[in-house]
Design a protein around this motif. Structure first.
Motif, mmCIF file in Angstrom:
data_model
loop_
_atom_site.group_PDB
_atom_site.id
_atom_site.type_symbol
_atom_site.label_atom_id
_atom_site.label_comp_id
_atom_site.label_asym_id
_atom_site.label_seq_id
_atom_site.Cartn_x
_atom_site.Cartn_y
_atom_site.Cartn_z
ATOM 1 N N ILE A 95 43.279 44.918 47.431
ATOM 2 C CA ILE A 95 43.327 43.263 46.978
ATOM 3 C C ILE A 95 44.712 42.876 46.853
ATOM 4 C CG2 ILE A 95 41.022 43.324 45.687
ATOM 5 C CD1 ILE A 95 42.776 43.116 43.119
ATOM 6 N N TYR A 96 45.573 43.766 46.896
ATOM 7 C CA TYR A 96 46.931 43.098 46.763
ATOM 8 C C TYR A 96 47.811 43.307 48.098
ATOM 9 C CZ TYR A 96 46.464 43.157 41.647
ATOM 10 O OH TYR A 96 45.935 42.982 40.571
ATOM 11 N N PRO B 286 38.647 40.355 43.404
ATOM 12 C CA PRO B 286 37.562 41.264 43.957
ATOM 13 C C PRO B 286 36.126 40.930 43.297
ATOM 14 C CG PRO B 286 38.969 42.492 42.355
ATOM 15 C CD PRO B 286 39.572 41.188 42.419
ATOM 16 N N PHE B 287 36.195 40.135 42.306
ATOM 17 C CA PHE B 287 35.121 39.916 41.421
ATOM 18 C C PHE B 287 34.217 41.244 41.048
ATOM 19 C CE2 PHE B 287 35.915 35.526 42.805
ATOM 20 C CZ PHE B 287 35.925 34.938 41.670
ATOM 21 N N LYS B 288 34.856 42.311 41.009
ATOM 22 C CA LYS B 288 34.232 43.534 40.735
ATOM 23 C C LYS B 288 35.290 44.629 40.152
ATOM 24 C CE LYS B 288 34.878 45.827 44.998
ATOM 25 N NZ LYS B 288 34.224 46.579 46.223
ATOM 26 N N TYR C 191 43.716 49.590 37.323
ATOM 27 C CA TYR C 191 44.596 49.412 36.264
ATOM 28 C C TYR C 191 44.776 50.427 35.162
ATOM 29 C CZ TYR C 191 43.656 44.846 38.562
ATOM 30 O OH TYR C 191 43.432 43.941 39.541
ATOM 31 N N GLU D 144 43.548 28.584 42.910
ATOM 32 C CA GLU D 144 42.607 27.738 42.494
ATOM 33 C C GLU D 144 41.967 28.434 41.336
ATOM 34 O OE1 GLU D 144 39.507 27.103 45.580
ATOM 35 O OE2 GLU D 144 39.471 29.428 45.698
ATOM 36 N N ALA E 257 40.352 32.127 40.964
ATOM 37 C CA ALA E 257 41.300 33.123 41.605
ATOM 38 C C ALA E 257 41.953 34.134 41.002
ATOM 39 C CB ALA E 257 42.718 32.297 42.197
ATOM 40 N N GLY E 258 42.109 34.291 39.799
ATOM 41 C CA GLY E 258 42.473 35.450 38.918
ATOM 42 C C GLY E 258 43.801 35.351 38.309
ATOM 43 N N LYS E 259 44.177 34.093 37.994
ATOM 44 C CA LYS E 259 45.593 33.897 37.619
ATOM 45 C C LYS E 259 45.567 34.416 35.979
ATOM 46 C CE LYS E 259 45.159 29.388 37.989
ATOM 47 N NZ LYS E 259 43.960 29.351 38.671
ATOM 48 N N THR E 260 44.462 34.212 35.277
ATOM 49 C CA THR E 260 44.613 34.378 33.869
ATOM 50 C C THR E 260 44.538 36.097 33.856
ATOM 51 O OG1 THR E 260 43.250 32.581 33.470
ATOM 52 C CG2 THR E 260 43.225 34.205 31.726
ATOM 53 N N GLU E 261 43.636 36.710 34.597
ATOM 54 C CA GLU E 261 43.682 38.048 34.520
ATOM 55 C C GLU E 261 44.887 38.715 34.946
ATOM 56 O OE1 GLU E 261 40.933 39.815 33.331
ATOM 57 O OE2 GLU E 261 40.203 37.941 32.821
ATOM 58 N N ASN F 153 34.151 29.197 37.073
ATOM 59 C CA ASN F 153 34.455 30.489 36.641
ATOM 60 C C ASN F 153 34.134 30.310 35.210
ATOM 61 O OD1 ASN F 153 36.197 32.125 35.519
ATOM 62 N ND2 ASN F 153 37.987 31.352 35.769
ATOM 63 N N ASN G 73 35.077 31.762 32.620
ATOM 64 C CA ASN G 73 36.077 31.862 31.590
ATOM 65 C C ASN G 73 37.311 31.140 32.204
ATOM 66 O OD1 ASN G 73 37.436 32.747 29.235
ATOM 67 N ND2 ASN G 73 38.362 34.536 30.311
ATOM 68 N N SER G 74 37.137 29.800 32.315
ATOM 69 C CA SER G 74 38.170 29.021 32.952
ATOM 70 C C SER G 74 39.239 28.624 32.029
ATOM 71 C CB SER G 74 37.451 27.857 33.788
ATOM 72 O OG SER G 74 38.221 27.083 34.412
ATOM 73 N N SER G 75 40.459 28.662 32.189
ATOM 74 C CA SER G 75 41.424 28.167 31.248
ATOM 75 C C SER G 75 41.605 26.783 31.644
ATOM 76 C CB SER G 75 42.808 28.739 31.458
ATOM 77 O OG SER G 75 42.986 30.276 31.548
#
Ligand SMILES: Nc1ncnc2c1ncn2[C@@H]1O[C@H](COP(=O)(O)OP(=O)(O)OP(=O)(O)O)[C@@H](O)[C@H]1O
Length: 241
Positions: free
Chosen positions: A40-41, A53-55, A61, A106, A109-113, A162, A164-166
């Motif tokens: 993914i990176y 990846p939404f999975k 990690y 957007e 997209a995964g910014k918070t994670e 999302n 869990n949207s910030s």
């Protein structure tokens, strides 16, 4: 890294800036192929592109993975969010200068994670560096990793994009002395305050309101008349009065 003159097999290049030619089509083709391989990176020069990846990708990690990236040159390991944190930490120690990570994308997209992963890896680096030192405050490191949960309760909500949207922006400053973290400051901006009284169809109020119903003891729910969230206008998209 040396520039490549012939295009290598699609999906094999970890830094797209090293390709002989790069345009939107090539970029998307490379990212798509790597994504299908669970990579993914991908780097594009100094930028790390992350495709959500939404999975769960097993081991991505893990603490073993955190150790792998500790103190390594960027080119020695596959692209990873831990490498970004590691480079920042190393450059801060080497140059004694401020470092900055900008995370954008957007909604969903995964910014918070990504932010949480960077902070957790930075705290891991502090803990390993100062394993026996009086400079280290293990309690503070833990607090910094865990504070996000609290912020998310009050500033995140389920949206159509999302779960869990910030609903606010975050500027997080971590302060270090000789590599040991000594404090953190979080500035929030543009909190979507209007969500308290009105949510778009299919969306929710801030998590904290639902958490009240989920977390209160039955006796307290009765006392505060908090029996069912759907009875409340602010928690039911205005369907109730
Ligand atoms: N690296 C990852 N691995 C697996 N799943 C992820 C990863 N990053 C994000 N996700 C999934 O995508 C969801 C959305 O990610 P996140 O909340 O970080 O997006 P965001 O960019 O911060 O969105 P917003 O701008 O709406 O706050 C997460 O709740 C999680 O389920």
């Amino acid at each position: 890294m040396a520039r490549i003159t012939e295009r290598p097999p699609v999906g094999k290049v970890e830094d797209l800036a090293s390709l002989p030619e790069l345009n939107e089509n090539i970029l998307l083709e490379e990212l798509r192929t790597r994504y299908k391989q669970n990579n993914i990176y991908t780097y594009v020069g100094d930028i790390l592109v992350s495709v959500n990846p939404f999975k769960t990708i097993l081991g991505l990690y893990s603490s073993a993975q955190q150790s792998t990236y500790k103190g390594k040159a960027r080119s020695d390991c596959p692209p990873h969010i831990f490498a970004i944190a590691d480079t920042c930490y190393a450059q801060m120690l080497d140059s004694e200068n401020h470092q900055c990570c900008l995370i954008s994308g957007e909604s969903g997209a995964g910014k918070t994670e990504a932010t949480k992963l960077i902070m957790s890896h930075l705290m891991e680096l502090c803990s390993k560096k100062f394993i026996d030192s009086s400079l280290r405050d293990a309690n503070l490191e833990q607090k910094i990793v865990k504070v996000n949960g609290l912020l998310e309760a009050f500033g995140n909500a389920q949206t159509v994009m999302n779960d869990n949207s910030s609903r606010f922006g975050k500027y997080i400053q971590l302060k270090f002395i000789k590599g040991a973290v000594i404090g953190a400051k979080i500035n929030e901006y543009l909190l979507e305050k209007s969500r308290v009284v009105s949510q778009a169809p299919g969306e929710q109020n801030f998590h904290i309101f639902n958490a009240l119903f989920a977390g209160l003891e039955a006796e307290d729910k009765k006392r505060f008349k908090l029996n069912n969230p759907d009875d409340f206008c602010y928690l039911s998209n205005g369907d109730k009065v």
